[in-house]
Design an enzyme around this catalytic site. Structure first.
Site, mmCIF file in Angstrom:
data_model
loop_
_atom_site.group_PDB
_atom_site.id
_atom_site.type_symbol
_atom_site.label_atom_id
_atom_site.label_comp_id
_atom_site.label_asym_id
_atom_site.label_seq_id
_atom_site.Cartn_x
_atom_site.Cartn_y
_atom_site.Cartn_z
ATOM 1 C CG HIS A 139 44.667 -39.071 -13.357
ATOM 2 N ND1 HIS A 139 44.558 -37.922 -14.143
ATOM 3 C CD2 HIS A 139 44.529 -37.924 -12.599
ATOM 4 C CE1 HIS A 139 44.004 -36.796 -13.796
ATOM 5 N NE2 HIS A 139 43.989 -36.928 -12.939
ATOM 6 C CD GLU A 150 18.003 -41.927 -2.670
ATOM 7 O OE1 GLU A 150 19.470 -41.789 -2.602
ATOM 8 O OE2 GLU A 150 18.207 -43.503 -2.768
ATOM 9 C CG ASP A 176 20.015 -39.993 -5.983
ATOM 10 O OD1 ASP A 176 20.657 -40.304 -7.392
ATOM 11 O OD2 ASP A 176 20.225 -41.130 -5.826
ATOM 12 C CB CYS A 202 24.626 -42.044 4.040
ATOM 13 S SG CYS A 202 23.237 -42.100 3.345
HETATM 14 C C1 PEP Z 1 22.550 -40.843 -2.643
HETATM 15 O O1 PEP Z 1 21.764 -40.343 -3.797
HETATM 16 O O2 PEP Z 1 23.175 -40.242 -1.513
HETATM 17 C C2 PEP Z 1 23.423 -41.652 -1.965
HETATM 18 C C3 PEP Z 1 24.037 -42.109 -1.009
HETATM 19 O O3 PEP Z 1 22.927 -42.790 -2.375
HETATM 20 P P1 PEP Z 1 23.381 -43.825 -3.791
HETATM 21 O O4 PEP Z 1 24.768 -42.540 -4.734
HETATM 22 O O5 PEP Z 1 24.014 -44.846 -3.550
HETATM 23 O O6 PEP Z 1 22.321 -43.153 -5.171
HETATM 24 MG MG MG Z 2 20.903 -42.299 -3.880
#
Ligand code: PEP
Ligand code: MG
Length: 836
Positions: free
Chosen positions: A454, A695, A719, A766
């Site tokens: 790993h 999110e 999220d 994202c």
């Molecule tokens: C998400 O919630 O998908 C995101 C890109 O933000 P983070 O992972 O930083 O909460």
């Molecule tokens: Mg997030």
């Protein structure tokens, strides 16, 4: 002579049967009982270790027949066989005969000197005499559903494992997490390797089965929810444990690197296994943590020792959860799952039970018991033939030491580096690897270990050149010796001469243009039918921004700015932030940089913001909620962002928006900040684009209203999935539920895109979902304009997009919205792209 062991949930029942049997055998047969458990409040149960000890106690070389009552008695007996030597195991038989009748028949046959087959035959026929006496035809009942087993449901199914590396740590961890959700007892057998059945709730037992790609496994479940358990496991296996296996290469990525190494003439003074590509040149730093644990062997206060162990395990779990979180951002979901597997080692029922027994029965101290059991487990791993599975023993060492350190108060030694170095070490654990200061570690070279450890996997994803298994000479290098290593060939040069240095430097310089040409960095990414999709990068800091530029990103889709605020005593000042944003913007220019304002709270507290403990931090004070209550923190960041916006294509994005009034309030603070800057005659981009993360399900529901207030949406599926599925993304027990492939989440994405399109704004994704090969056709088909992905995935995502057409992506998206589960979505898309 054949010995007999009686296994029962009830000690009283077993002793009664023993008394009766002794009477029959007149003391001529060795008989032992393994019954009940060592818990005064709940004494009914069976225990594999007791069964093992009972077998040992009656063993005289002839063989042993074990008779059991029901349910877990069978499992415990099967498990006990594991503890025996090979020779003994082949002379022990588990007998399915009813306990009382079977035992009587068996002792009679044994006392008459019968061999093991004869004793078994007699025991199995024991019901016949009774049935004949009562005039019952046993044949009539042989058609009773095999699913009915003493009122318990029994289900058995066979599967073929398709994963490239078989049931390695990540899928094994998912399988064990899944089996632990069910009450029924579940066993697993590797049919292809003719193994014994093991407890499918034990991570160690599942991994040490060494299941490889193409192996057939048999899973049996006994208990009320057996059917449900097997259906869930079937779906998990059908989804290939979420691994995107689009094609099965004939060689593993590791062996390919090794082959490449062999093709070249090797020149280095030392040679090892190439583990992570790249050239590194620098002074050596020997990291040889000598962990000496002072351990008392015995301790009288067993309860106190047991409580200490529980405490140490609980602290270790918390530490692992933070590490898991820490690795999630830079390395991506897959690598960080290593720590999820480590958490499962700490919940392994067999490991815990054996330790408990050593503490209570043999009066071992907690540390001595834990060390004994960990050493035995490591021995089991070392005995596996397959080197990949053998390498997983390093994870057990890592977890084992983590708990031992806590029990003995021995401090963890993270290397303190003053300058950039090549780290040399006997071996590195995954925990040590992720704790390295990436700015100061140019390369890694170990005397032991291997390309599949790993540590090597993490080095690859952190892009640190690494050569493993170089041999012990490495460790005798003087501090400050200059070492050059080639992670592609496995060569290691000690104090390289001028010519060697020149050649290596040349090769090192070539790495960058190669990365550029491989990924067609300067070309926009178009689908086969000409739709432009922007492929941006998710980053936490300047190093990743540079790599994103080299890898051909069309910009930075998400700068997780909170990472610039961590590891500090106070918030970074405006000038400091201007410098950082400027450096990052410059590294990716002329492409855009989207700066997400501080997303703290939830799992990311800041020492200098007063967070009171919350029962549900993810449902608590985080993201925009914190910023609106800390306008000073918020404004300083907005000022810094605006001050860079006049020279670079910078956009601002707010996290965790769940209400329209939050975006209105955030925009008001932005407007106030702009007014202040104007008064100070500081120039900035008056038309800076403002976006929000989508999110939270409430934001999806209100997407049309929100879209009227901003220039863009970026969907945070990490999220969004946890909130839609009500499953904490950091809780390994439910983390698999928080799956972006779930049709519920995909429908939310569809709704968001529709609202964005109607208002004429662009929308990106994202969250980690955008970095999954199988999700790309779905997201494109749903109408997403931009994907912001892990830096290491940029070239692959671009390639996949260029091979797709919007027409097929739209059909795929519509189809998956109609499916019932994340597993079904993966299976469906996987089947379309499966290339033999
Ligand atoms: C998400 O919630 O998908 C995101 C890109 O933000 P983070 O992972 O930083 O909460
Ligand atoms: Mg997030």
């Amino acid at each position: 002579m054949i010995g007999i062991v009686i296994v029962s949930h009830s000690k009283k029942l077993a002793e009664g049967v023993q008394e009766l049997a002794n009477q029959m055998a007149q003391g001529r047969v060795r008989l032992a009982v393994a019954a009940g458990i060592d818990d005064p409040d709940n004494p009914l149960g069976t225990d594999a270790m007791q069964v093992y000890q009972a077998i040992e106690s009656v063993w005289d070389g002839g063989g042993v027949v074990v008779l059991m009552d029901l349910g877990s008695a069978l499992m415990s007996a099967e498990m006990a066989l594991e503890f025996l030597s090979e020779e003994k195991r082949s002379n022990v038989r588990l007998c399915e005969a009813p306990l009382v009748e079977g035992t009587m028949a068996a002792v009679v046959a044994a006392s008459a000197g019968g061999d093991i087959e004869k004793v078994l035959l007699e025991a199995r026929g024991a019901m016949l005499a009774k049935a004949q006496f009562l005039g019952v035809n046993l044949q009539k009942f042989s058609a009773i559903s095999p699913l009915e087993n003493n009122g318990q449901l029994r289900e058995t199914r066979e599967f073929t494992i398709q994963n490239l590396m078989g049931l390695h740590a990540r899928p094994a961890a998912q399988l064990v997490t899944m089996t632990n959700r069910f009450e029924c007892e579940i066993t697993l057998k590797n049919i292809s390797q003719n193994s014994n059945s093991v407890n499918a709730k034990s991570i160690n037992q599942v991994i040490t089965l060494g299941v490889r790609q193409g192996d057939k496994i048999l899973i049996s479940a006994v208990g009320v929810d057996a059917g449900e358990a097997l259906s869930a496991l079937q779906a998990l296996i059908a989804s290939n444990f979420g691994e995107e296996v689009l094609s099965i290469p004939t060689t593993s990525p590791e062996s390919k690197t090794e082959e490449k190494a062999e093709e070249k003439a090797l020149l280095g003074n030392l040679r090892g296994t190439p583990a992570s590509p790249g050239i590194a040149i620098g002074p050596v730093f020997l990291y040889q943590p000598f962990l000496h644990f002072k351990i008392e062997q015995k301790a009288e206060n067993s309860l106190g020792e047991w409580e200490n162990l529980q405490q140490a395990i609980s602290t270790a779990k918390n530490d692992l959860e933070s590490l898991w979180q820490k690795t999630l951002a830079p390395t991506g979901q897959q690598e960080s799952a290593i720590f999820a597997a480590h958490l499962l080692y700490l919940e392994d029922p067999i490991l815990l039970e054996t330790t408990r027994r050593l503490i209570f029965q043999d009066k071992y101290s907690a540390a001595a018991a834990w060390k004994t059991v960990i050493d035995e487990t490591i021995y089991d791993y070392n005995s596996i033939k397959d080197p990949y599975f053998q390498a997983r023993g390093a994870d057990v060492v890592d977890v084992g030491e983590r708990v031992l350190r806590l029990l003995t108060g021995v401090e963890n030694q993270t290397p303190q580096l003053e300058e950039a170095v090549i780290l040399i070490a006997p071996d590195l654990s995954p925990s040590e690897t992720v704790q390295l200061d990436l700015k100061k570690v140019l390369g890694i070279c170990t005397s032991a270990g291997g390309a599949t450890s790993h540590a090597a996997i993490l080095a690859r994803s952190l892009r640190i050149p690494a050569v493993m298994a170089v041999g012990p000479e490495l460790l005798s290098l003087e501090p400050g010796t200059i070492l050059a290593l080639n992670g592609e060939t496995g060569e290691v040069f000690i104090n390289p001469d001028a010519t060697q240095l020149e050649e290596l430097q040349l090769e090192k310089d070539n790495e960058l243009p190669q990365l550029l040409s491989n990924t067609r960095a300067n070309e926009p990414t178009l689908t086969r039918d000409g739709r432009l999709i922007e492929v941006m990068a998710n980053i936490c800091g300047i190093e990743e921004a540079k790599m994103a530029g080299l890898a051909g990103a069309d910009g930075i889709g998400l700068l997780r700015s909170e990472f610039l605020y961590f590891n500090k005593q106070t918030a970074p000042k405006e000038a400091e932030q201007v410098k950082i944003y400027e450096d990052i913007a410059k590294a990716i220019a002329p492409y855009p940089l989207i700066i997400r304002t501080l997303d703290i709270g939830g799992d990311k507290p800041l020492p200098y913001v007063n967070f009171t403990p919350e029962t549900n931090p993810f449902l608590g004070w985080r993201g925009i909620r914190v910023l609106l209550e800390h306008p000073e923190l918020f404004k300083t960041q907005l000022r810094a962002i605006l001050r860079v916006s006049d020279r670079y294509a910078v956009k601002v994005m707010f996290p965790m928006i769940s209400q329209v009034m939050e975006i209105l309030a955030a925009k008001e603070i932005l407007a106030e900040t702009m007014t202040e800057l104007r008064q100070e005659k500081i120039v900035f981009n008056e038309k800076i684009e403002v976006g929000i993360m989508i999110e939270v399900p409430a934001a999806v529901a209100m997407a049309e209203r929100l879209a009227g207030e901003v220039n863009f949406f970026s969907i945070g599926t990490n999220d969004l999935s946890q909130y839609v599925m009500a499953a904490d993304r950091n809780n390994p027990k439910v983390a698999t539920l928080a799956d972006g492939f779930s049709p519920a989440v995909l429908r939310m994405i569809q709704q968001t895109v529709k609202a964005a399109k109607e208002s004429g704004i662009w929308v990106g994704v994202c969250g980690e979902l955008a970095s999954s090969a199988l999700a790309i056709p779905i997201l494109l088909g749903l109408g997403v304009d931009e994907l912001s992905v892990n830096v290491s995935m940029i070239s692959e995502v671009k390639k996949i997009i260029s091979e797709l057409s919007m027409a097929e992506a739209e059909i795929i998206a519509q189809d998956v919205l109609e499916l019932d589960s994340a597993a079904a979505v993966r299976e469906y898309v996987g089947s379309l792209f499966w290339v033999e």
